[in-house]
Each structure stands twice: as C-alpha cells, then as structure tokens.
Design an enzyme around this catalytic site. Sequence first.
Site, PDB file in Angstrom:
ATOM      1  N   GLN A   1      -0.860   5.289  21.532  1.00  0.00           N
ATOM      2  CA  GLN A   1      -0.513   5.817  20.203  1.00  0.00           C
ATOM      3  C   GLN A   1      -1.623   6.772  19.755  1.00  0.00           C
ATOM      4  O   GLN A   1      -2.793   6.535  20.049  1.00  0.00           O
ATOM      5  CB  GLN A   1      -0.257   4.700  19.176  1.00  0.00           C
ATOM      6  CG  GLN A   1      -1.410   3.859  18.752  1.00  0.00           C
ATOM      7  CD  GLN A   1      -1.670   2.676  19.665  1.00  0.00           C
ATOM      8  OE1 GLN A   1      -1.574   2.778  20.874  1.00  0.00           O
ATOM      9  NE2 GLN A   1      -2.012   1.549  19.089  1.00  0.00           N
TER      10      GLN A   1
ATOM     11  N   ARG B   1       0.854   9.863  14.233  1.00  0.00           N
ATOM     12  CA  ARG B   1       0.660  10.433  12.909  1.00  0.00           C
ATOM     13  C   ARG B   1      -0.275  11.620  13.043  1.00  0.00           C
ATOM     14  O   ARG B   1      -1.348  11.499  13.617  1.00  0.00           O
ATOM     15  CB  ARG B   1       0.043   9.345  12.030  1.00  0.00           C
ATOM     16  CG  ARG B   1      -0.056   9.691  10.629  1.00  0.00           C
ATOM     17  CD  ARG B   1       0.852   9.150   9.593  1.00  0.00           C
ATOM     18  NE  ARG B   1       1.382   7.844   9.445  1.00  0.00           N
ATOM     19  CZ  ARG B   1       0.695   6.756   9.138  1.00  0.00           C
ATOM     20  NH1 ARG B   1      -0.592   6.756   9.061  1.00  0.00           N
ATOM     21  NH2 ARG B   1       1.334   5.661   8.895  1.00  0.00           N
TER      22      ARG B   1
ATOM     23  N   ARG C   1      -3.814   9.207  16.941  1.00  0.00           N
ATOM     24  CA  ARG C   1      -4.301   9.307  15.572  1.00  0.00           C
ATOM     25  C   ARG C   1      -5.081  10.611  15.478  1.00  0.00           C
ATOM     26  O   ARG C   1      -5.509  11.175  16.488  1.00  0.00           O
ATOM     27  CB  ARG C   1      -5.258   8.158  15.239  1.00  0.00           C
ATOM     28  CG  ARG C   1      -4.594   6.783  15.113  1.00  0.00           C
ATOM     29  CD  ARG C   1      -3.737   6.681  13.863  1.00  0.00           C
ATOM     30  NE  ARG C   1      -3.189   5.339  13.695  1.00  0.00           N
ATOM     31  CZ  ARG C   1      -2.092   4.887  14.276  1.00  0.00           C
ATOM     32  NH1 ARG C   1      -1.412   5.672  15.092  1.00  0.00           N
ATOM     33  NH2 ARG C   1      -1.661   3.672  14.052  1.00  0.00           N
TER      34      ARG C   1
ATOM     35  N   TYR D   1       0.838  -1.204   0.000  1.00  0.00           N
ATOM     36  CA  TYR D   1       0.000   0.000   0.000  1.00  0.00           C
ATOM     37  C   TYR D   1       0.874   1.257   0.000  1.00  0.00           C
ATOM     38  O   TYR D   1       0.735   2.117  -0.881  1.00  0.00           O
ATOM     39  CB  TYR D   1      -0.903  -0.020   1.241  1.00  0.00           C
ATOM     40  CG  TYR D   1      -1.890   1.122   1.310  1.00  0.00           C
ATOM     41  CD1 TYR D   1      -2.988   1.193   0.452  1.00  0.00           C
ATOM     42  CD2 TYR D   1      -1.749   2.128   2.272  1.00  0.00           C
ATOM     43  CE1 TYR D   1      -3.909   2.237   0.542  1.00  0.00           C
ATOM     44  CE2 TYR D   1      -2.659   3.171   2.368  1.00  0.00           C
ATOM     45  CZ  TYR D   1      -3.743   3.219   1.502  1.00  0.00           C
ATOM     46  OH  TYR D   1      -4.649   4.256   1.594  1.00  0.00           O
TER      47      TYR D   1
HETATM   48  N1  LIG Z   1     -10.262   6.233   4.492  1.00  0.00           N
HETATM   49  C1  LIG Z   1      -9.099   6.746   4.830  1.00  0.00           C
HETATM   50  O1  LIG Z   1      -8.856   7.030   6.007  1.00  0.00           O
HETATM   51  C2  LIG Z   1      -8.048   7.017   3.776  1.00  0.00           C
HETATM   52  C3  LIG Z   1      -6.825   7.563   4.187  1.00  0.00           C
HETATM   53  C4  LIG Z   1      -5.847   7.812   3.235  1.00  0.00           C
HETATM   54  C5  LIG Z   1      -6.086   7.564   1.907  1.00  0.00           C
HETATM   55  N2  LIG Z   1      -7.282   7.045   1.532  1.00  0.00           N
HETATM   56  C6  LIG Z   1      -7.466   6.757   0.102  1.00  0.00           C
HETATM   57  O2  LIG Z   1      -8.733   7.196  -0.330  1.00  0.00           O
HETATM   58  C7  LIG Z   1      -9.245   6.283  -1.308  1.00  0.00           C
HETATM   59  C8  LIG Z   1     -10.610   5.794  -0.885  1.00  0.00           C
HETATM   60  O3  LIG Z   1     -10.490   5.119   0.366  1.00  0.00           O
HETATM   61  P1  LIG Z   1     -11.747   4.566   1.166  1.00  0.00           P
HETATM   62  O4  LIG Z   1     -11.479   4.704   2.591  1.00  0.00           O
HETATM   63  O5  LIG Z   1     -12.972   5.129   0.594  1.00  0.00           O
HETATM   64  O6  LIG Z   1     -11.626   3.011   0.849  1.00  0.00           O
HETATM   65  P2  LIG Z   1     -12.691   1.998   0.241  1.00  0.00           P
HETATM   66  O7  LIG Z   1     -12.069   0.654   0.277  1.00  0.00           O
HETATM   67  O8  LIG Z   1     -14.014   2.177   0.885  1.00  0.00           O
HETATM   68  O9  LIG Z   1     -12.818   2.514  -1.255  1.00  0.00           O
HETATM   69  C9  LIG Z   1     -11.955   2.104  -2.275  1.00  0.00           C
HETATM   70  C10 LIG Z   1     -12.812   1.728  -3.474  1.00  0.00           C
HETATM   71  O10 LIG Z   1     -11.947   1.333  -4.543  1.00  0.00           O
HETATM   72  C11 LIG Z   1     -12.491   0.142  -5.125  1.00  0.00           C
HETATM   73  N3  LIG Z   1     -11.397  -0.590  -5.749  1.00  0.00           N
HETATM   74  C12 LIG Z   1     -10.373  -1.228  -5.140  1.00  0.00           C
HETATM   75  N4  LIG Z   1      -9.560  -1.769  -6.070  1.00  0.00           N
HETATM   76  C13 LIG Z   1     -10.079  -1.451  -7.275  1.00  0.00           C
HETATM   77  C14 LIG Z   1      -9.699  -1.721  -8.613  1.00  0.00           C
HETATM   78  N5  LIG Z   1      -8.601  -2.436  -8.894  1.00  0.00           N
HETATM   79  N6  LIG Z   1     -10.483  -1.251  -9.612  1.00  0.00           N
HETATM   80  C15 LIG Z   1     -11.605  -0.525  -9.353  1.00  0.00           C
HETATM   81  N7  LIG Z   1     -12.008  -0.252  -8.099  1.00  0.00           N
HETATM   82  C16 LIG Z   1     -11.242  -0.700  -7.081  1.00  0.00           C
HETATM   83  C17 LIG Z   1     -13.145  -0.593  -3.984  1.00  0.00           C
HETATM   84  O11 LIG Z   1     -14.101  -1.545  -4.387  1.00  0.00           O
HETATM   85  C18 LIG Z   1     -13.740   0.557  -3.182  1.00  0.00           C
HETATM   86  O12 LIG Z   1     -15.038   0.860  -3.614  1.00  0.00           O
HETATM   87  C19 LIG Z   1      -8.221   5.168  -1.456  1.00  0.00           C
HETATM   88  O13 LIG Z   1      -7.414   5.431  -2.560  1.00  0.00           O
HETATM   89  C20 LIG Z   1      -7.418   5.279  -0.186  1.00  0.00           C
HETATM   90  O14 LIG Z   1      -6.109   4.820  -0.367  1.00  0.00           O
HETATM   91  C21 LIG Z   1      -8.265   6.745   2.434  1.00  0.00           C
END
Ligand SMILES: NC(=O)c1ccc[n+]([C@@H]2O[C@H](COP(=O)([O-])OP(=O)(O)OC[C@H]3O[C@@H](n4cnc5c(N)ncnc54)[C@H](O)[C@@H]3O)[C@@H](O)[C@H]2O)c1
Length: 322
Positions: free
Chosen positions: A215, A283, A217, A151
């Site tokens: 920790q 963090r 957050r 990740y």
């Molecule tokens: N939620 C947090 O705290 C957080 C923090 C930092 C970054 N992010 C980033 O924000 C974005 C959304 O996160 P989230 O919390 O909504 O997570 P989430 O898992 O709810 O959403 C991610 C979505 O991407 C889809 N997905 C995964 N792999 C895929 C692929 N290969 N093709 C098409 N769709 C795909 C999943 O089905 C899901 O709907 C992500 O990129 C995540 O890395 C989230």
Amino acid sequence: MVRLYDSRKRILVTGGAGFIGSHLVDRLLEQGHEVLCVDNLFTGTKRNIDHLHGHPRFEFMRHDVTLPLYVEVDEIYNLACPASPVHYQHDPVQTTKTSVHGAINMLGLAKRLKCKTFQASTSEVYGDPVVHPQPESYWGNVNPIGPRSCYDEGKRCAETLFFDYHRQHGLEIKVARIFNTYGPRMHHADGRVVSNFIMQALMGEPITLYGDGSQTRSFCYVDDLVDGVIRLMETGPEVCGPINLGNPSEFTIRELAEKVVGMTAAGSELVFRALPEDDPKQRQPDISLARATLGWAPETALEAGLERTVDYFRALLPELSS
Ligand SMILES: NC(=O)c1ccc[n+]([C@@H]2O[C@H](COP(=O)([O-])OP(=O)(O)OC[C@H]3O[C@@H](n4cnc5c(N)ncnc54)[C@H](O)[C@@H]3O)[C@@H](O)[C@H]2O)c1
C-alpha cells in the site's frame, strides 16, 4: 524578525502543543507575531513548546476546545484534534466532539471577532478513495459507522460548518486538507507509520508492516506543510479552499521501512501483520490547486526529512526510557 506593533498580529493556534501546531507556533513567532497556544495536552506535550517558555510574544492556555473560549485575537488556526488512529479511537465520542464542537466554538469566536479562521482538515475526508490521486473536487468514499468514522466524519462535518459559516455569516475561512505529515515532535507512540518504524528500528526491534507493505502513502515534511498552511492563510478572502496540502511523491510502506532500516543501521527484520479494518490502500494528493493558488509544493526530499526525524527520536530515547 522584528515587527512593529501595528503590523503584529495576535494569533490563536489551537492544538499548538501538538506536532504540527508547535511548528506552526514557532514559525508565527519567527514572523514577529504574538501567539496564544491553546491545547488540552491530550496528545500534545509541554515538551513541544518548552523552548518557548518565557518568550515575550508567546502564551500557553490549557483549555479544551469543546468548551467555549473567550479571547481577543486577529486570526485563528484550528488544529486541535487527535490525529492518529490509536489516539482518536481511544475516545471516539470525544474525537467527534473535538472536531464538531471545537469547530463551532472557534467559528463562533471568529464570527464575534470578524477574523479569518484556518481549519486543519485531512485527506481522511476522502476515505478509501476510488479516484487516484485525489483532487479537492472528489467527494470521497467514507464509511460512516466504522472505527475511523469519528475522525473522518468529524472532520467532514467541521468542513461543512466552516463553509456554512462562510455562506451564512460571511466569515473568511481557509480549509486545508492535510495529507500524511512527518517530522520531529511527532508523538513517539502514535502508531503512525513513520514514528512506528523509526522507534522500532532505534530500539532494535522488528519493523511491523500491515498487509503486504505494497500500500502506498505520500509523506510531507512538517516544515513544507507549515509553509503551505501559512501561504493559505495569507491569501485574499476569495480563497476558502478546500486545498490539498501534501507530498505527491508516493512510496510503498515497504520502501519506507527499508529506508528507515538503512538510515538507522539497525538491521531490523520486517514482519507482516493483517491490515486493520478500513485502512485505505492508496492515498496521494493532487496538489495542482495548491501549486496554482499558493505557488506551493513540498521541497524537502524524504531522505532529508527522515534524517531529521530519526535524529529527533534518537535524542528523545533516553528521556523516554528514564
Ligand atoms: N499529522 C498528520 O499527518 C495530519 C494529517 C491530516 C490532518 N492533520 C490534522 O492536523 C492537526 C494537527 O495534527 P498533529 O499531527 O499535529 O496531531 P497532534 O495530536 O500532535 O496535535 C493535536 C493537538 O490537539 C490537541 N487537542 C486534542 N483534542 C483537543 C481538545 N479537545 N482541546 C484542545 N486541544 C486538543 C492535542 O493535545 C494536540 O496537542 C489535527 O487537526 C489533525 O487532524 C494531521
């Protein structure tokens, strides 16, 4: 909001059936745009976008972003990627592919369409930081071969690709480093601290804390986050990021557990387990750049956001147990 056809944009949101993505889709539709939601439903669910079924400006396409996508849009928000350790460690190779191949495919599409593209990056690019709080200028302290690396390094490589497409092809990019976000539509079994604590409390189970709970957050409510994301997308071409988006108010994990227990009136006891490998101890975002560039700062107090999240999970429980 009613928007005339010539000011309406057709916007692609990858990961739009996920937690953050579905809230972003809602907001863009409220603003009068057309939204194409692309998701492979790995961690996302149709439940998150059910209410949009039949909406005249909404379209859902089941598609994996590791494969090329040929569509016509005016803007791209790239959020597709599993975000919680239980999900991204399930198939780590696919996680790296989603970040890296997904970024290449979205950037290739953006290059053809000459459209601006947003990347959902993460505070995980800072790894286990030795600088606190983390400004965007901090390069991070990341283990390249650990269980979280698929990740962390995938997202770092995606940032590299975004900036290379910007330098090499003149693409307009917007990179946000998102810190812990919470709210309704989080996955109930994603193992993330907020959903974990709420689910355990609502089911009357003991609340599990990893380490001694000291920790810290910072938690940003999803509506605030979406507001920051859209503000970043609306900046001029000179603003590329990366820009931290998160809530700088820090709480210890133990404080969070106690708030959840109080809010659910569950009376759950707190139990302590060993800290997982590579778990960052501290963090906290430095959001000076977001304040200065976007005029943005989170507004929702933790208690208010937690109440709405608890309500969401309480309503979800019967569906999960049926
Ligand atoms: N939620 C947090 O705290 C957080 C923090 C930092 C970054 N992010 C980033 O924000 C974005 C959304 O996160 P989230 O919390 O909504 O997570 P989430 O898992 O709810 O959403 C991610 C979505 O991407 C889809 N997905 C995964 N792999 C895929 C692929 N290969 N093709 C098409 N769709 C795909 C999943 O089905 C899901 O709907 C992500 O990129 C995540 O890395 C989230």
